[in-house]
Scaffold this active site. Structure first.
Site, PDB file in Angstrom:
ATOM      1  N   HIS A 220       7.095  -1.781  19.618  1.00 30.35           N
ATOM      2  CA  HIS A 220       6.888  -0.655  18.692  1.00 30.35           C
ATOM      3  C   HIS A 220       5.785   0.226  19.272  1.00 30.35           C
ATOM      4  O   HIS A 220       5.903   0.701  20.390  1.00 30.35           O
ATOM      5  CB  HIS A 220       6.563  -1.257  17.317  1.00 30.35           C
ATOM      6  CG  HIS A 220       6.571  -0.313  16.155  1.00 30.35           C
ATOM      7  ND1 HIS A 220       6.997   0.996  16.240  1.00 30.35           N
ATOM      8  CD2 HIS A 220       6.186  -0.491  14.851  1.00 30.35           C
ATOM      9  CE1 HIS A 220       6.888   1.571  15.045  1.00 30.35           C
ATOM     10  NE2 HIS A 220       6.393   0.689  14.192  1.00 30.35           N
ATOM     11  N   HIS A 258      15.889   2.793  21.848  1.00 25.93           N
ATOM     12  CA  HIS A 258      15.510   2.957  20.438  1.00 25.93           C
ATOM     13  C   HIS A 258      16.603   2.399  19.549  1.00 25.93           C
ATOM     14  O   HIS A 258      17.783   2.497  19.886  1.00 25.93           O
ATOM     15  CB  HIS A 258      15.302   4.440  20.121  1.00 25.93           C
ATOM     16  CG  HIS A 258      14.509   4.661  18.882  1.00 25.93           C
ATOM     17  ND1 HIS A 258      15.085   4.653  17.638  1.00 25.93           N
ATOM     18  CD2 HIS A 258      13.186   4.844  18.701  1.00 25.93           C
ATOM     19  CE1 HIS A 258      14.138   4.858  16.734  1.00 25.93           C
ATOM     20  NE2 HIS A 258      12.969   4.971  17.348  1.00 25.93           N
ATOM     21  N   ASP A 314       7.306   7.027  23.406  1.00 23.35           N
ATOM     22  CA  ASP A 314       6.200   6.356  24.096  1.00 23.35           C
ATOM     23  C   ASP A 314       6.185   6.559  25.612  1.00 23.35           C
ATOM     24  O   ASP A 314       5.190   6.267  26.247  1.00 23.35           O
ATOM     25  CB  ASP A 314       6.254   4.846  23.802  1.00 23.35           C
ATOM     26  CG  ASP A 314       5.901   4.543  22.358  1.00 23.35           C
ATOM     27  OD1 ASP A 314       4.907   5.101  21.878  1.00 23.35           O
ATOM     28  OD2 ASP A 314       6.628   3.776  21.708  1.00 23.35           O
TER      29      ASP A 314
HETATM   30  N1  CMC Z   1      15.192  -1.467  28.930  1.00 28.05           N
HETATM   31  C1  CMC Z   1      16.243  -2.197  29.328  1.00 28.05           C
HETATM   32  N2  CMC Z   1      17.198  -2.659  28.508  1.00 28.05           N
HETATM   33  C2  CMC Z   1      17.076  -2.349  27.206  1.00 28.05           C
HETATM   34  C3  CMC Z   1      16.004  -1.578  26.730  1.00 28.05           C
HETATM   35  C4  CMC Z   1      15.038  -1.139  27.644  1.00 28.05           C
HETATM   36  N3  CMC Z   1      14.001  -0.422  27.240  1.00 28.05           N
HETATM   37  N4  CMC Z   1      16.157  -1.421  25.383  1.00 28.05           N
HETATM   38  C5  CMC Z   1      17.273  -2.089  25.046  1.00 28.05           C
HETATM   39  N5  CMC Z   1      17.815  -2.644  26.142  1.00 28.05           N
HETATM   40  C6  CMC Z   1      19.047  -3.453  26.198  1.00 28.05           C
HETATM   41  C7  CMC Z   1      18.780  -4.894  25.838  1.00 28.05           C
HETATM   42  O1  CMC Z   1      18.396  -5.650  26.955  1.00 28.05           O
HETATM   43  C8  CMC Z   1      20.104  -5.323  25.258  1.00 28.05           C
HETATM   44  O2  CMC Z   1      20.987  -5.557  26.317  1.00 28.05           O
HETATM   45  P1  CMC Z   1      22.148  -6.677  26.188  1.00 28.05           P
HETATM   46  O3  CMC Z   1      23.005  -6.238  25.051  1.00 28.05           O
HETATM   47  O4  CMC Z   1      22.813  -6.616  27.507  1.00 28.05           O
HETATM   48  O5  CMC Z   1      21.435  -7.951  25.912  1.00 28.05           O
HETATM   49  C9  CMC Z   1      20.588  -4.048  24.543  1.00 28.05           C
HETATM   50  O6  CMC Z   1      19.940  -2.970  25.203  1.00 28.05           O
HETATM   51  C10 CMC Z   1      20.235  -4.030  23.064  1.00 28.05           C
HETATM   52  O7  CMC Z   1      18.846  -4.395  22.920  1.00 28.05           O
HETATM   53  P2  CMC Z   1      18.153  -4.648  21.517  1.00 28.05           P
HETATM   54  O8  CMC Z   1      16.778  -5.123  21.751  1.00 28.05           O
HETATM   55  O9  CMC Z   1      19.038  -5.468  20.654  1.00 28.05           O
HETATM   56  O10 CMC Z   1      18.221  -3.186  20.935  1.00 28.05           O
HETATM   57  P3  CMC Z   1      17.313  -2.557  19.849  1.00 28.05           P
HETATM   58  O11 CMC Z   1      18.085  -1.553  19.122  1.00 28.05           O
HETATM   59  O12 CMC Z   1      16.643  -3.594  19.021  1.00 28.05           O
HETATM   60  O13 CMC Z   1      16.221  -1.835  20.803  1.00 28.05           O
HETATM   61  C11 CMC Z   1      13.932  -1.463  21.205  1.00 28.05           C
HETATM   62  C12 CMC Z   1      15.171  -1.126  20.372  1.00 28.05           C
HETATM   63  C13 CMC Z   1      12.943  -0.349  20.992  1.00 28.05           C
HETATM   64  C14 CMC Z   1      13.354  -2.795  20.720  1.00 28.05           C
HETATM   65  C15 CMC Z   1      14.313  -1.583  22.704  1.00 28.05           C
HETATM   66  O14 CMC Z   1      14.961  -0.419  23.144  1.00 28.05           O
HETATM   67  C16 CMC Z   1      13.111  -1.896  23.591  1.00 28.05           C
HETATM   68  O15 CMC Z   1      12.724  -3.050  23.699  1.00 28.05           O
HETATM   69  N6  CMC Z   1      12.499  -0.836  24.234  1.00 28.05           N
HETATM   70  C17 CMC Z   1      11.323  -1.058  25.045  1.00 28.05           C
HETATM   71  C18 CMC Z   1      10.072  -0.997  24.169  1.00 28.05           C
HETATM   72  C19 CMC Z   1       9.815   0.379  23.628  1.00 28.05           C
HETATM   73  O16 CMC Z   1       9.820   1.363  24.356  1.00 28.05           O
HETATM   74  N7  CMC Z   1       9.538   0.452  22.313  1.00 28.05           N
HETATM   75  C20 CMC Z   1       9.229   1.718  21.629  1.00 28.05           C
HETATM   76  C21 CMC Z   1      10.299   2.091  20.675  1.00 28.05           C
HETATM   77  S1  CMC Z   1      10.238   3.772  20.081  1.00 28.05           S
HETATM   78  C22 CMC Z   1       8.716   4.040  19.396  1.00 28.05           C
HETATM   79  C23 CMC Z   1       8.232   3.068  18.410  1.00 28.05           C
HETATM   80  O17 CMC Z   1       8.965   2.509  17.600  1.00 28.05           O
HETATM   81  O18 CMC Z   1       7.030   2.811  18.415  1.00 28.05           O
END
Ligand code: CMC
Length: 377
Positions: A220, A258, A314
């Protein structure tokens, strides 16, 4: 065993309330605060006005804004107890922890925390959070607390409290835009955690502290710091190889992806534009970091874009904060003080039609186990 229900891991796609505050259009890459497009607000408005909008649901008239700004300014001062807490906390403590305990202390010593008006408390929370982060920044570096200056705007004063120096107009304007862009984002994890806390009929200060602690994680708000670390790590490497290395080892590109946006985050578009402008006056090191960020962004999009994983708010925030002169450890606290109006507006909105939040888990364990005395296990 009961029939297994559909489980929404991470509460994805679960609607828990109606809200008028914010629309995140993940397909079109659009964001609206009370119906106003974020691009319009970033161009024409400012953090104080947007805070009013979030708390009152409408843009203020001149007199209303003047009264609101006066209320923010007159609540800036921190008590001796809070200043001493920040001074005495062990030096190694992460600023997000310090912010959390300081805000908890402010709530604990606030006379009307439990039964006063939440709208009034929100103004104090927005005001005091900026002062606390300013004080943390200054006390960490110099041991000194710079008292607030009531004649300055909210953002100008926050920057002033960081080091006791008044900043140039362009630096204040850039910081103010960053605060405005981070002010609100619907039912994100930290806002939801604040809402869960208020749903128990706790108080708005405690709900804010819950939100602060939830924002801290790298998935986050902590992603801004993590993204800059990654950019620095990849700085002297080939961006394509660097990104492929992260992905092939099962890692994540920080500042990318996201839950709602499956396209470029509109805030990231604006922040990238702001970064390009700010680089004109940046030092060599910051320019190098920004160049690395642009290279990594391009390389990452090639790999992740087709999966709907794009830069989020971010990714470019760290390089922008570096241009402003804000140290890495304060990135997430700055995110927190920016998000305060969004948190408060949702907490108030939810409490108008409160119902205890208490979801359900599908139990997969055993039942009826025999208790065995400790000596016989
Ligand atoms: N890099 C590489 N792969 C990713 C990323 C990423 N940043 N984000 C998602 N994925 C992949 C993940 O590995 C998974 O792949 P698979 O289906 O093959 O296992 C797929 O996408 C779905 O991932 P998820 O974690 O279930 O998706 P989500 O909707 O929960 O993701 C997230 C949201 C923000 C947790 C994720 O994109 C992430 O971890 N991003 C990196 C951390 C980040 O930048 N966070 C800030 C978010 S925006 C601002 C805020 O909220 O503060």
């Amino acid at each position: 065993m009961d029939e297994k229900p559909k489980i929404n891991q991470g509460l994805e796609g679960v609607y828990f309330m109606e809200s008028e505050i914010c629309k995140v259009d993940g397909k079109a890459g659009k964001l609206y605060y009370y119906g106003y497009d974020i691009g319009e607000l970033a161009k024409h408005s400012n953090f104080e006005e947007v805070s009013y909008l979030l708390l009152h649901g409408k843009l203020p008239k001149q007199k209303e804004l003047a009264v609101f700004k006066e209320a923010l300014a007159s609540n800036r001062e921190l008590s001796e107890d809070v200043i001493n807490l920040i001074k005495r906390i062990p030096k190694k403590t992460k600023p997000m922890h310090t912010l959390s305990v300081a805000m908890d202390l402010i709530g604990a010593t606030e006379k009307n925390a439990e039964n006063g008006s939440m709208e009034e408390a929100s103004v104090r929370i927005i005001s005091k959070m900026a002062s606390v982060v300013g004080a943390i920044g200054s006390i960490r570096n110099t041991g000194k607390y710079n008292p607030p200056d009531e004649t300055l705007s909210h953002t100008e004063n926050f920057l002033y409290m960081l080091d006791g120096e008044k900043k140039k107009k362009d630096v204040v304007a850039l910081t103010d835009t960053m605060l405005l862009l981070h002010a609100e984002h619907s039912s994100n994890a930290s806002t939801f955690s604040g809402i869960v806390t208020i749903s128990t009929m706790s108080d708005i200060y405690s709900a804010t502290v819950s939100a602060i602690n939830t924002l801290k994680g790298p998935l986050h708000g902590g992603a801004d710091e993590a993204a800059l670390k990654m950019i620095k790590d990849g700085m002297d490497k080939d961006p394509d190889k660097y990104i492929n290395g992260i992905i092939s080892s099962g890692g994540r590109i920080m500042g990318f992806g996201h839950r709602v946006y499956k396209t470029y985050d509109p805030r990231a578009t604006i922040i990238k534009e702001q970064l390009k402008k700010a680089l004109r006056n940046a030092n060599k090191e910051t320019k190098k970091i920004a160049d690395a960020a642009f290279g990594i962004e391009e390389a990452a999009i090639k790999v992740t874009g087709k999966k709907g994983i794009w830069p989020n708010v971010d990714f470019f925030s760290g390089p922008v904060y570096s241009c402003i002169g804000i140290e890495e450890g304060l990135f997430t606290p700055v995110f927190a003080l920016s998000r305060a109006p969004g948190w408060c507006s949702h907490i108030i909105e939810y409490s108008r039609n409160n119902r205890l939040i208490r979801p359900t888990v599908y139990y997969t364990g055993a039942v009826g186990k025999k208790y065995v005395e400790i000596g016989n296990r």
